[in-house]
Write a protein that holds these residues in place. Structure first.
Motif, PDB file in Angstrom:
ATOM      1  N   UNK A 162       0.810  -1.219   0.000  1.00 26.74           N
ATOM      2  CA  UNK A 162       0.000   0.000   0.000  1.00 26.74           C
ATOM      3  C   UNK A 162       0.846   1.274   0.000  1.00 26.74           C
ATOM      4  N   UNK A 163       2.164   1.125   0.042  1.00 28.51           N
ATOM      5  CA  UNK A 163       3.023   2.312   0.112  1.00 28.51           C
ATOM      6  C   UNK A 163       3.135   2.950  -1.278  1.00 28.51           C
ATOM      7  N   UNK A 164       2.446   4.077  -1.464  1.00 24.11           N
ATOM      8  CA  UNK A 164       2.309   4.672  -2.802  1.00 24.11           C
ATOM      9  C   UNK A 164       3.647   5.116  -3.389  1.00 24.11           C
ATOM     10  N   UNK A 165       4.650   5.386  -2.527  1.00 27.56           N
ATOM     11  CA  UNK A 165       5.965   5.811  -3.042  1.00 27.56           C
ATOM     12  C   UNK A 165       6.682   4.670  -3.759  1.00 27.56           C
ATOM     13  N   UNK A 166       6.294   3.427  -3.440  1.00 26.10           N
ATOM     14  CA  UNK A 166       6.935   2.276  -4.080  1.00 26.10           C
ATOM     15  C   UNK A 166       6.076   1.669  -5.184  1.00 26.10           C
ATOM     16  N   UNK A 167       4.759   1.726  -4.973  1.00 25.26           N
ATOM     17  CA  UNK A 167       3.817   1.093  -5.904  1.00 25.26           C
ATOM     18  C   UNK A 167       2.516   1.883  -5.802  1.00 25.26           C
ATOM     19  N   UNK A 168       2.080   2.486  -6.900  1.00 27.88           N
ATOM     20  CA  UNK A 168       0.916   3.369  -6.843  1.00 27.88           C
ATOM     21  C   UNK A 168      -0.355   2.639  -7.253  1.00 27.88           C
ATOM     22  N   UNK A 169      -1.381   2.742  -6.425  1.00 30.41           N
ATOM     23  CA  UNK A 169      -2.705   2.256  -6.817  1.00 30.41           C
ATOM     24  C   UNK A 169      -3.355   1.272  -5.863  1.00 30.41           C
ATOM     25  N   UNK A 170      -2.555   0.579  -5.034  1.00 32.13           N
ATOM     26  CA  UNK A 170      -3.125  -0.451  -4.166  1.00 32.13           C
ATOM     27  C   UNK A 170      -3.454   0.149  -2.804  1.00 32.13           C
ATOM     28  N   UNK A 171      -4.664  -0.098  -2.328  1.00 33.27           N
ATOM     29  CA  UNK A 171      -5.089   0.341  -1.003  1.00 33.27           C
ATOM     30  C   UNK A 171      -5.534  -0.844  -0.165  1.00 33.27           C
TER      31      UNK A 171
END
Ligand SMILES: [Zn+2]
Length: 267
Positions: A162-171
């Motif tokens: 969920x860390x948007x700085x590493x991978x964007x889009x998953x919550x």
């Protein structure tokens, strides 16, 4: 909570309704949601323009309205888009209303005002300024780069996804579904998972969960029967794979739903 499949659904909705129509005017109804732009500037820049194309990165939607002009929308906890062909009374949670010259409207709605409305000259620059990682469906995101970016985190694997700085889009919701489909326990420390578990996570995300959720327009009722998300929130829910009880636990301040029998990997 709008995550990648929800925002992709809004993107396709905007593409099908709001492109190539002259914008007569716009109304900002919640100035507190504006990021880095004033209401008067936003309204002035949109006036007389048309939306030409849209882009999505992670949970952000971008609508291009002319040379180096993109409207940026983030949907926070409960945002949505609504297009109306005819005049209709505004909804109390409409925060931005785009009025087209033909009388149609595009309304950005957000109950708790937790989203963002802004402008950018370039979505790629916006992504860098906001330190967003690659989109979870980026064709260039191969397993090797995914593994490099996420596997050295000392946080729970669910939080790492969920860390948007590493991978964007998953919550919260899709992280749970991806880990269920991969058979990985959500509380496992990311740096203690082996490469084969990460490969299962990558495959579940890219080949199964995100494509099916987009196909189902982010509506859990239209997801495959094998998806845990279909009955998310139901305390009586049974695991679609083993029939056992589904459990919840708190991870990183959020509620994780998981099957303790099917998600043993990593524990
Ligand atoms: Zn199970």
């Amino acid at each position: 909570v709008p995550e990648l499949p929800d925002v992709e659904t809004f993107k396709r909705y905007a593409d099908a309704t709001a492109l190539h129509q002259k914008i007569a005017r716009s109304q900002v109804k919640a100035r507190a949601m504006l990021k880095g732009v004033s209401a008067s500037t936003l309204q002035r820049r949109l006036k007389g323009r048309t939306f030409q194309e849209t882009r999505r990165h992670g949970k952000y939607l971008f609508l291009e309205f002319g040379r180096r002009g993109w409207l940026v929308l983030h949907f926070g906890m409960s945002g949505s888009l609504h297009y109306y062909r005819k005049r209709e009374a505004a909804h109390p949670h409409d925060r931005l209303i785009i009025h087209f010259a033909d009388g149609a409207r595009l309304n950005y709605r957000s109950q708790r005002k937790l989203g963002e409305i802004g402008l950018t000259g370039d979505p790629d620059e916006f992504r860098q300024q906001h330190h967003l990682g690659p989109d979870a469906l980026d064709p260039d995101l191969d397993f090797g780069s995914f593994y490099e970016a996420l596997s050295d985190s000392g946080a729970a694997v669910k939080s790492a996804l969920m860390k948007q700085q590493e991978l964007a889009g998953i919550g919260n919701v899709y992280a749970d579904e991806i880990l269920f489909q991969a058979g990985v326990h959500p509380a496992t420390r990311a740096d203690r998972l082996d490469r084969s578990a990460w490969r299962r996570i990558y495959r579940a995300m890219r080949r199964r969960v995100l494509p099916a959720a987009i196909k189902g327009q982010a509506d859990p009722q239209s997801f495959p029967r094998s998806f845990l998300t279909r009955r998310r929130g139901d305390p009586e829910a049974r695991c679609p794979r083993c029939g056992g009880p589904v459990r919840t636990m708190r991870i990183g301040g959020r509620t994780a739903w998981y099957c303790p029998r099917c998600q043993r990997s990593g524990t």
